[in-house]
Design a protein around this motif. Structure first.
Motif, PDB file in Angstrom:
ATOM      1  N   THR A  57      64.169  45.261   2.054  1.00 53.00           N
ATOM      2  CA  THR A  57      65.408  45.367   2.622  1.00 53.00           C
ATOM      3  C   THR A  57      66.503  46.454   2.127  1.00 53.00           C
ATOM      4  N   PRO A  58      67.252  46.752   3.117  1.00 50.99           N
ATOM      5  CA  PRO A  58      68.122  47.739   2.965  1.00 50.99           C
ATOM      6  C   PRO A  58      69.533  47.078   2.317  1.00 50.99           C
ATOM      7  N   ASP A  59      69.486  45.826   2.233  1.00 50.62           N
ATOM      8  CA  ASP A  59      70.679  45.172   1.664  1.00 50.62           C
ATOM      9  C   ASP A  59      70.879  45.680   0.288  1.00 50.62           C
ATOM     10  N   GLU A 238      57.812  40.567   5.533  1.00 52.35           N
ATOM     11  CA  GLU A 238      58.098  42.007   6.023  1.00 52.35           C
ATOM     12  C   GLU A 238      59.236  42.558   5.742  1.00 52.35           C
ATOM     13  N   GLU A 239      59.697  43.529   6.404  1.00 52.13           N
ATOM     14  CA  GLU A 239      60.707  44.639   6.072  1.00 52.13           C
ATOM     15  C   GLU A 239      62.002  43.823   5.602  1.00 52.13           C
ATOM     16  N   HIS A 240      62.824  42.928   6.209  1.00 51.85           N
ATOM     17  CA  HIS A 240      63.838  42.356   6.030  1.00 51.85           C
ATOM     18  C   HIS A 240      63.838  40.989   5.126  1.00 51.85           C
ATOM     19  N   GLY A 241      62.457  40.989   4.422  1.00 48.14           N
ATOM     20  CA  GLY A 241      62.245  39.706   3.923  1.00 48.14           C
ATOM     21  C   GLY A 241      62.291  38.398   4.546  1.00 48.14           C
ATOM     22  N   HIS A 242      61.773  38.401   5.768  1.00 49.22           N
ATOM     23  CA  HIS A 242      61.891  37.361   6.788  1.00 49.22           C
ATOM     24  C   HIS A 242      60.648  36.560   6.959  1.00 49.22           C
ATOM     25  N   GLY A 243      59.726  37.179   6.559  1.00 49.46           N
ATOM     26  CA  GLY A 243      58.280  36.464   6.584  1.00 49.46           C
ATOM     27  C   GLY A 243      57.815  36.463   8.059  1.00 49.46           C
ATOM     28  N   ASP A 244      56.984  35.529   8.502  1.00 48.49           N
ATOM     29  CA  ASP A 244      56.277  35.595   9.740  1.00 48.49           C
ATOM     30  C   ASP A 244      56.968  34.710  10.745  1.00 48.49           C
ATOM     31  N   HIS A 245      57.633  35.388  11.723  1.00 51.30           N
ATOM     32  CA  HIS A 245      58.575  34.578  12.629  1.00 51.30           C
ATOM     33  C   HIS A 245      57.658  33.974  13.786  1.00 51.30           C
ATOM     34  N   GLY A 246      56.598  34.351  14.099  1.00 52.41           N
ATOM     35  CA  GLY A 246      55.920  33.775  15.150  1.00 52.41           C
ATOM     36  C   GLY A 246      56.708  33.683  16.389  1.00 52.41           C
ATOM     37  N   ASP A 247      57.702  34.545  16.772  1.00 54.03           N
ATOM     38  CA  ASP A 247      58.473  34.664  17.887  1.00 54.03           C
ATOM     39  C   ASP A 247      57.889  35.792  18.906  1.00 54.03           C
ATOM     40  N   GLU A 248      57.281  35.738  19.946  1.00 51.38           N
ATOM     41  CA  GLU A 248      56.944  36.982  20.591  1.00 51.38           C
ATOM     42  C   GLU A 248      58.105  37.567  21.315  1.00 51.38           C
ATOM     43  N   GLU A 249      59.078  36.914  21.633  1.00 52.55           N
ATOM     44  CA  GLU A 249      60.390  37.392  21.980  1.00 52.55           C
ATOM     45  C   GLU A 249      60.922  38.378  21.347  1.00 52.55           C
ATOM     46  N   GLY A 250      60.817  38.328  19.847  1.00 56.21           N
ATOM     47  CA  GLY A 250      61.140  39.026  19.017  1.00 56.21           C
ATOM     48  C   GLY A 250      62.699  38.783  18.673  1.00 56.21           C
ATOM     49  N   GLU A 251      63.016  37.405  18.467  1.00 60.20           N
ATOM     50  CA  GLU A 251      64.214  37.072  17.991  1.00 60.20           C
ATOM     51  C   GLU A 251      64.093  35.677  17.556  1.00 60.20           C
ATOM     52  N   THR A 252      64.933  35.223  16.317  1.00 59.72           N
ATOM     53  CA  THR A 252      64.738  34.278  15.837  1.00 59.72           C
ATOM     54  C   THR A 252      66.144  33.843  15.008  1.00 59.72           C
ATOM     55  N   GLU A 253      66.419  32.337  14.828  1.00 55.53           N
ATOM     56  CA  GLU A 253      67.841  32.004  14.402  1.00 55.53           C
ATOM     57  C   GLU A 253      67.853  32.102  12.585  1.00 55.53           C
ATOM     58  N   MET A 254      68.994  32.687  12.329  1.00 57.71           N
ATOM     59  CA  MET A 254      68.833  32.840  10.869  1.00 57.71           C
ATOM     60  C   MET A 254      70.231  32.009  10.462  1.00 57.71           C
TER      61      MET A 254
END
Length: 302
Positions: A57-59, A238-254
């Motif tokens: 993560t770049p944070d 993954e890169e941002h520490g977010h795990g496997d999102h399982g979202d084919e559209e490439g977006e998820t709620e945080m």
């Protein structure tokens, strides 16, 4: 004129633009964390901040550029090396003896106060680096939640042990599948003495292709992890520490929450002064009681 030109170039090299101020780099830093940085730090400077299961993560660079000392834990050497490469930072590598039978690799940035431990998060403990002023938990909790209730409880206990009495713990949770941890569950995990406050929500849009696994460098050794590393990777860290999102559209709620503790939340110095004032008050009352008790005896002697 040529010498002047060379001097000008050298001067520019001495004062380069900070990587964390690069607009393209800033786009990758978590915007809710940046917006709520005073919530995380309580407005304090020069803090020690812990980033569990940090990935690349770049944070971490952004937080270091704000003057804080960053300690991260990541089991996968590929992500650690990718962080330093993306941040354009050089680093040194040393080996540290965690236990009589276990050594881990420790990466330290040159010119920035960033130290990354290559180890399983459950092998890390408060004896390694002491307690921290703040924890930036970027979707590590859903990953741990997928490991089962016992691991999740072990993880939250570890975070509490690593946090100073007046420390603050900011949690980002991505909503995907049964791994989602909501506000009520956070309260249950961290106990009755915790205060869990909602900070905000955002939709994170990403390109799934950016999260393709990076290949190990040729001849690269990954030491001392065995089955633990495989277990960690299976949860899609993954890169941002977010795990496997399982979202084919490439977006998820945080979702973002700030965790503080009612008893731990009083600053140490303030609590110390309060205890000292209480002791002085007790002594004063005791002295007055002795003096009041002695008065009748004086009258009797007269």
């Amino acid at each position: 004129m040529a010498p002047k030109k060379r001097v000008k170039q050298q001067s520019a090299q001495k004062n380069p633009t900070k990587k964390s101020e690069d607009p393209d780099y800033l786009k990758k830093v978590d915007p809710i964390m940046m917006k709520n940085i005073k919530q995380l730090t309580a407005g304090r400077s020069n803090l020690r901040i812990f980033v569990p299961m940090c990935g690349k993560t770049p944070d971490m660079l952004w937080l270091a550029e704000q003057g804080h000392a960053i300690t991260g834990v990541e089991i996968n050497a590929r992500y650690i090396k990718a962080f330093f490469r993306n941040a354009e930072l050089e680093c040194t590598l040393r080996s540290e003896q965690f236990t009589p039978r276990k050594k881990v690799n420790v990466y330290e940035a040159k010119g920035k106060d960033i130290t990354l431990y290559q180890c399983d998060i459950f092998d890390y403990n408060v004896e390694v680096s002491g307690q921290f002023d703040a924890i930036w938990d970027q979707s590590a909790i859903p990953i741990v939640n997928d490991m089962g209730a016992r691991r999740l409880k072990q993880y939250t206990s570890l975070m509490q042990a690593l946090l100073k009495p007046d420390g603050r713990h900011m949690v980002e949770v991505c909503k995907h599948g049964s791994n989602f941890v909501d506000e009520k569950m956070l309260k249950s995990l961290f106990g009755d003495k915790s205060d869990v406050r909602y900070l905000g929500t955002r939709i994170w849009k990403y390109d799934p292709e950016e999260f393709a696994e990076e290949e190990c460098d040729e001849g690269e050794e990954v030491t001392g992890h065995g089955h633990h590393e495989h277990e960690h990777e299976s949860h899609g860290h993954e890169e941002h520490g977010h795990g496997d999102h399982g979202d084919e559209e490439g977006e998820t709620e945080m979702f973002y929450h700030l965790i503080t503790f009612k008893e731990k939340g009083v600053p140490t110095e303030k609590r110390k002064r309060k205890n000292e004032e209480s002791e002085k008050e007790k002594k004063s009352k005791k002295k007055k009681a002795v003096e009041e008790k002695a008065k009748p005896n004086k009258k009797a002697r007269k």
